[in-house]
Design an enzyme around this catalytic site. Structure first.
Site, PDB file in Angstrom:
ATOM      1  N   HIS A  99      -8.658   6.802  -6.104  1.00  0.00           N
ATOM      2  CA  HIS A  99      -9.626   5.564  -5.749  1.00  0.00           C
ATOM      3  C   HIS A  99      -9.018   4.913  -4.285  1.00  0.00           C
ATOM      4  CE1 HIS A  99     -11.722   1.531  -6.902  1.00  0.00           C
ATOM      5  NE2 HIS A  99     -10.829   1.173  -5.703  1.00  0.00           N
ATOM      6  N   GLU A 100      -7.817   4.511  -4.268  1.00  0.00           N
ATOM      7  CA  GLU A 100      -7.228   4.039  -2.966  1.00  0.00           C
ATOM      8  C   GLU A 100      -7.437   4.937  -1.722  1.00  0.00           C
ATOM      9  OE1 GLU A 100      -7.163   1.110  -2.936  1.00  0.00           O
ATOM     10  OE2 GLU A 100      -6.712   0.594  -5.072  1.00  0.00           O
TER      11      GLU A 100
ATOM     12  N   GLU B 251     -16.433   0.141  -3.653  1.00  0.00           N
ATOM     13  CA  GLU B 251     -15.533   0.415  -4.757  1.00  0.00           C
ATOM     14  C   GLU B 251     -16.068   1.483  -5.897  1.00  0.00           C
ATOM     15  OE1 GLU B 251     -12.700  -0.939  -5.291  1.00  0.00           O
ATOM     16  OE2 GLU B 251     -12.902  -2.159  -3.374  1.00  0.00           O
TER      17      GLU B 251
ATOM     18  N   ASP C 270     -14.334   4.860  -6.996  1.00  0.00           N
ATOM     19  CA  ASP C 270     -14.245   5.176  -8.288  1.00  0.00           C
ATOM     20  C   ASP C 270     -14.493   6.615  -8.721  1.00  0.00           C
ATOM     21  OD1 ASP C 270     -13.052   2.557  -9.304  1.00  0.00           O
ATOM     22  OD2 ASP C 270     -14.848   1.877 -10.009  1.00  0.00           O
TER      23      ASP C 270
ATOM     24  N   HIS D  23     -10.979   5.217  -0.630  1.00  0.00           N
ATOM     25  CA  HIS D  23     -11.187   4.148   0.396  1.00  0.00           C
ATOM     26  C   HIS D  23     -11.055   4.443   1.500  1.00  0.00           C
ATOM     27  CE1 HIS D  23     -12.512   0.810  -2.243  1.00  0.00           C
ATOM     28  NE2 HIS D  23     -11.447   0.853  -2.788  1.00  0.00           N
TER      29      HIS D  23
HETATM   30 ZN   LIG Z   1     -10.967  -0.426  -4.464  1.00  0.00          ZN
END
Ligand SMILES: [Zn+2]
Length: 689
Positions: A524-525, A585, A589, A528
């Site tokens: 997830h990070e 986000e 995900d 980003h």
């Molecule tokens: Zn996030």
């Protein structure tokens, strides 16, 4: 001054509401368990309900919580560890070192309710007297500068951050700010709910103004202060409504280009002369600088006019309100009660948290890297860091091959993406260099003073960075925090020690479950760095377009699919999610799940023992991956907080963080033998990364 920077720049995993974490001390840490599954539900119809159904049935939101989810449960566990540390430090004794003195006396002053209560409004009198003494609008700016240093941020925000176009350099920023309610919509929307909240807001202000005006031994009402205070409350609401109108909305602000307005200091001063910015910069003792970034120039133009038309006394009332509101939770009982009553309106929380919980959280907020050092001593070993590093490597490899195989991206942009991926740094557990609080004075029995001095320390530290090279060693979260972030200016992913435990990471469990938990968090990070916001930054953290025009268009097409998908989800009652606010986000995900599963598949393929591919308790590794993923997001929210989050939170509710992702994954369909046409098999599946 400090909490705000985090909200603006960092792309986090989860958003925390106010000070809202708890449970009893006796409960074990929340872990992965098959007991959370509701086998009466078909996983292909509603996977979240299947994976979390029994958890939902058997869990209740504790009365002192607004929501209940693994992040909050874990936070509570960490807070118990911190409590032990702080109680020992607060007890005093000769063996206390300098750090224990700071955190112990700070926590002690917070727990000393008797002294806090006996002081009452007197604790804040020096600050209120300063505001009373202001004679003209220029002097008001001096006073606002002082308030910004020691407390809240009325009117606007001043802070330092890396230059959007030269990330190695720290520059000054001014930006919109100065609201009490969580978002501009709370002032501008005319539905019944919002009108009701504004009514409660006025009552809250009214009550606090009366308390602040009362002399010892008399109630404010008896002294005839109530009529004046209700006029004051209306004044604050009028000014804040004007401020709300002038603000850029949250969704527009997600685009860094909308916040990118570097200009000369002289131009900024001329943009809004009534702010007397030259005087302000001198007041806060800013190092000299010739350029700064103005986050929202229109805001300053509009508020410049407001400063002209509002009377000095009204503006003083507005500043006075911000000082009172920020201090209220840390003053005598009547202020605490008034403040909590209003928190309840916003979040639905039934009971105020025990004082020790609030005081632990405050110590973490004000002296986080002192308390964090002690926390790490107690909880975090080198083996956790080593295992985490291995997983980060596996996920980076996985994203690398995902980018390599993308059908929609040209070879040139892929090359650039690879450079960016390889440049991502990671931070795990805690900072290499701890913040040095030795210059802060912490006094027993002086909670409000301690709060002001620790805030001032942080403000000075932030301002002193202006004009200096960026310190890439710095952390934006404290070690006990249950969260993670990607920072586009640093091009780094950060995982505090607090999150490296069950249900995210459990060394006793199989890799499949851990890849669904912390593996997905890492993915997830990383993603980003390549979401609709992150992709605009280059490997060095500069706002610089490294995409070919064609690939940029392809990307936008693909994220629009994600935005549309999530916009159709109902968050509470008739309120739907804002697919654009939550786009980054949701993209993270989806990408995170895909690359975490791919990393697991590679592990299984490379494992010669066959252990990684084993079915455990009747579930294949792929199924256990998805169960581990869902467990992290099993969640309950009170309706009030659910409404608040639709407006303010860039993260989707737990149900959609699970179902919104799996319905886009052919891998899920395969793992659970779902058929076309079933709800967890999207007809037009979105796929970015
Ligand atoms: Zn996030």
């Amino acid at each position: 001054m400090r909490s705000f920077r985090l909200a603006l720049i960092f792309l986090t995993l989860f958003s925390v509401v106010g000070f809202s974490q708890s449970t009893s001390t006796a409960k074990p840490a929340p872990g992965f368990s098959l007991d959370t599954i509701d086998k009466s539900v078909d996983p292909c119809v509603d996977f979240y309900q299947y994976a979390c159904g029994n958890w939902i049935k058997n869990s209740e939101i504790p009365p002192d919580q607004a929501q209940w989810v693994s992040f909050v449960e874990l936070n509570e566990r960490n807070r118990n560890v911190e409590k032990d540390i702080l109680e020992k430090a607060a007890a005093g004794g000769k063996e206390r070192n300098a750090i224990d003195q700071k955190i112990g006396d700070f926590y002690g002053s917070c727990m000393d309710e008797k002294t806090v209560d006996s002081k009452g409004i007197a604790a804040l009198k020096p600050e209120l007297d300063r505001i009373d003494a202001v004679k003209d609008k220029q002097a008001l700016i001096d006073e606002i500068a002082h308030v910004h240093m020691v407390g809240p941020n009325p009117l606007f925000n001043f802070y330092s951050s890396s230059d959007l176009h030269n990330a190695d350099q720290v520059i000054a920023n001014i930006d919109q700010g100065g609201l009490t309610l969580p978002d501009r919509d709370y002032y501008l929307k005319d539905d019944e709910k919002m009108k009701g909240i504004r009514q409660h807001f006025v009552e809250y202000m009214d009550g606090v103004f009366v308390l602040a005006a009362a002399k010892p031994g008399e109630s404010g009402a008896a002294s005839g202060m109530d009529a004046m205070s209700s006029k004051d409350a209306e004044t604050v609401l009028r000014i804040e409504t004007a401020i709300a109108k002038a603000q850029m909305d949250r969704t527009a602000r997600r685009d860094p280009k909308n916040r990118d307005h570097k200009m000369s200091r002289a131009d900024a001063v001329a943009l809004a002369p009534n702010f007397h910015l030259d005087r302000y910069f001198q007041d806060v003792n800013a190092p000299s600088f010739s350029e700064l970034n103005v986050g929202n120039p229109d805001y300053f133009k509009q508020i410049n006019a407001l400063l002209e038309t509002e009377f000095l006394e009204s503006l003083k009332t507005y500043v006075r309100w911000h000082v009172l509101h920020a201090a209220a939770p840390w003053m005598s009982q009547p202020f605490v009660d008034a403040n909590f009553k209003f928190q309840q309106v916003l979040t639905g929380q039934k009971e105020i948290q025990a004082r020790w919980k609030r005081c632990v959280s405050l110590t973490d907020r004000q002296l986080g890297e002192a308390l964090g050092q002690r926390y790490v001593d107690v909880t975090f070993g080198p083996e956790s860091k080593a295992r985490m590093l291995k997983m980060v490597d596996a996920l980076e490899q996985s994203l690398d091959s995902d980018i390599h195989d993308l059908s929609w991206m040209s070879a040139d942009t892929k090359k650039e993406a690879k450079v960016k991926l390889e440049a991502i740094r990671n931070k795990i557990g805690y900072p290499d260099v701890w913040r040095d609080y030795s210059s802060v004075t912490i006094k027993p029995g002086d909670l409000v003073g301690n709060l002001e001095r620790t805030t001032e320390f942080e403000s000075k530290r932030e301002i002193a960075k202006i004009g200096k090279p960026l310190d890439r060693k710095e952390w934006g979260m404290t070690p006990p925090t249950v969260n993670a972030y990607y920072n586009p200016s640093y091009n780094e992913i950060v995982f505090p020690a607090g999150i490296l435990q069950p249900p995210f990471f459990d060394p006793k469990l199989d890799d499949a479950v851990n890849f669904g938990g912390i593996g997905l968090v890492i993915g997830h990070e990383l993603t980003h760095g390549f979401d609709d916001q992150g992709r605009k930054f280059d490997p060095h953290g500069n706002l610089h377009d490294w995409w070919s025009e064609e690939d940029g268009k392809e990307f936008e097409k693909r994220v629009s699919c994600v935005a549309d998908e999530y916009s159709s989800f109902v968050a509470v009652d008739d309120v739907k999610l804002n697919g654009r606010l939550t786009l980054g986000e949701n993209t993270a995900d989806n990408g995170g799940a895909r690359i975490a599963l791919a990393a697991l598949e590679r592990l299984i393929a490379e494992d010669k023992t066959g252990k990684e591919g084993q079915t455990i308790d009747g579930y294949t590794p792929e199924q256990r991956f998805f169960l581990g993923f869902a467990r992290v997001w099993c969640e309950k929210r009170r309706p009030e907080v659910a409404r608040m989050r639709v407006l303010t939170d860039p993260h989707s509710p737990g149900k959609y963080r699970v179902d919104g992702v799996v319905q886009n994954m052919p891998e899920f369909q395969k793992a659970w033998s779902c058929k076309a046409g079933q709800p967890m098999v999207a007809e037009n599946a979105c796929h970015v990364w």
